[in-house]
Design an enzyme around this catalytic site. Structure first.
Site, PDB file in Angstrom:
ATOM      1  N   LYS A  66      49.820   2.761  64.339  1.00 20.42           N
ATOM      2  CA  LYS A  66      49.544   4.184  64.281  1.00 20.42           C
ATOM      3  C   LYS A  66      50.557   4.910  65.145  1.00 20.42           C
ATOM      4  O   LYS A  66      50.641   4.697  66.352  1.00 20.42           O
ATOM      5  CB  LYS A  66      48.134   4.488  64.773  1.00 20.42           C
ATOM      6  N   TYR A  76      47.584   1.044  68.370  1.00 19.40           N
ATOM      7  CA  TYR A  76      47.273   2.465  68.473  1.00 19.40           C
ATOM      8  C   TYR A  76      48.147   3.105  69.541  1.00 19.40           C
ATOM      9  O   TYR A  76      47.902   2.951  70.741  1.00 19.40           O
ATOM     10  CB  TYR A  76      45.787   2.618  68.810  1.00 19.40           C
TER      11      TYR A  76
END
Length: 297
Positions: free
Chosen positions: A159, A131
């Site tokens: 991400k 992330y």
């Protein structure tokens, strides 16, 4: 797991405790809308404000109420020791994947972040999503680091922050990144105002804040982007523009909280202190925007 729309719910707080009933209601709302996955305890889920037991309980509630939709659970923390404990908790309650952002207080080096992911990787039996959220973690991944962490066996998605509102510009970025990642590592995009362009530009999935409170319009937007219906995407994005502008000025967490309140999904004052809600004038502006979306709420 890592395709389509991943909806990130709030973790509503009431009287300084997690409002479990409201949280389950948010999960149910997303399930009924048909999201592809659920991302519990992401940034919108206020994970950094919760203790271990609260986080384990939220993870468990998400899994138990997701009706078979895969649940990814955030495990970010300042110390690797705590990350490993949270990873174990997530796996024990049945999470389909974990989401790890490199939280910082002292600035982390590239090697320190790689070491974090490597240590967690050795203790996982489920996939991990990397992330990259520099706005909250204050750490920015390089492409070299993307490449290094994506080589770890458990890493199956990365991400990335939103790239551009122009899908063609985004496509160049995504294609360049794919040359450095294994074929089985999905590229997801966040930053809701740029995410549909990310899908049009070749990203595999959208990690979405707004889908946590307005899942139906988010599903419609994802479907339009996945079928390359650029006209429909443009129409929906135009209708959502007041919300995106509020995100930019006040942060997605506060705006999502206000929307959830206005829809009766959570109680007033549902954010973890010292975070407070939107100013009254901004809140009225957001309310008007949501009312204008009544056919898609």
């Amino acid at each position: 797991m890592f395709s389509g729309l991943s909806a990130f719910p709030l973790t509503p707080i009431a009287d300084e405790a997690v409002d479990e009933r409201a949280f389950v209601g948010l999960i149910t709302n997303m399930v009924e809308a048909g999201v592809d996955s659920i991302g519990a305890l992401g940034s919108t889920g206020s994970y950094a404000y919760l203790d271990r037991e609260e986080r384990r309980r939220i993870a468990d509630l998400a899994v138990q109420n997701a009706a078979g939709i895969p649940v990814m659970v955030g495990i970010g923390a300042l110390r690797t020791r705590e990350v490993l404990r949270l990873a174990e908790d997530a796996q024990q309650v049945g999470a389909a994947a974990v989401l790890l952002a490199p939280m910082t207080y002292q600035h982390l080096t590239v090697d320190e972040v790689h070491d974090l992911y490597e240590r967690v990787d050795r203790n996982l039996s489920v996939p991990m999503c990397v992330y990259d959220n520099p706005a909250t973690t204050h750490f920015t991944f390089t492409d070299d680091l993307y490449e290094r962490v994506s080589a770890l066996p458990s890493v199956k998605s990365i991400k990335i922050p939103g790239v551009s509102a122009d899908p063609d510009v985004t496509a160049v970025r995504v294609q360049a990144l794919r040359t450095r990642l294994p074929d089985d590592v999905a590229i997801g995009v966040s930053g809701d105002h740029l995410a549909p362009a990310g899908l049009l530009g070749g990203c595999d999935l959208w990690f979405s804040v707004i889908a946590g409170v307005l899942p139906r319009v988010s599903v419609a937007l994802t479907s339009a982007a996945q079928t390359n219906d650029r006209e429909r995407v443009a129409v929906l994005m135009d209708r959502l523009d007041p919300i995106w502008r509020s995100f930019t000025g006040y942060g997605s967490l506060r705006v999502a909280s206000a929307i959830a309140e206005d829809l009766g999904l959570v109680q007033t004052s549902n954010l973890p202190h010292p975070v407070t809600g939107l100013p009254a004038d901004v809140r009225a502006h957001v309310r008007d925007a949501v009312n204008a979306l009544a056919d898609l709420v």
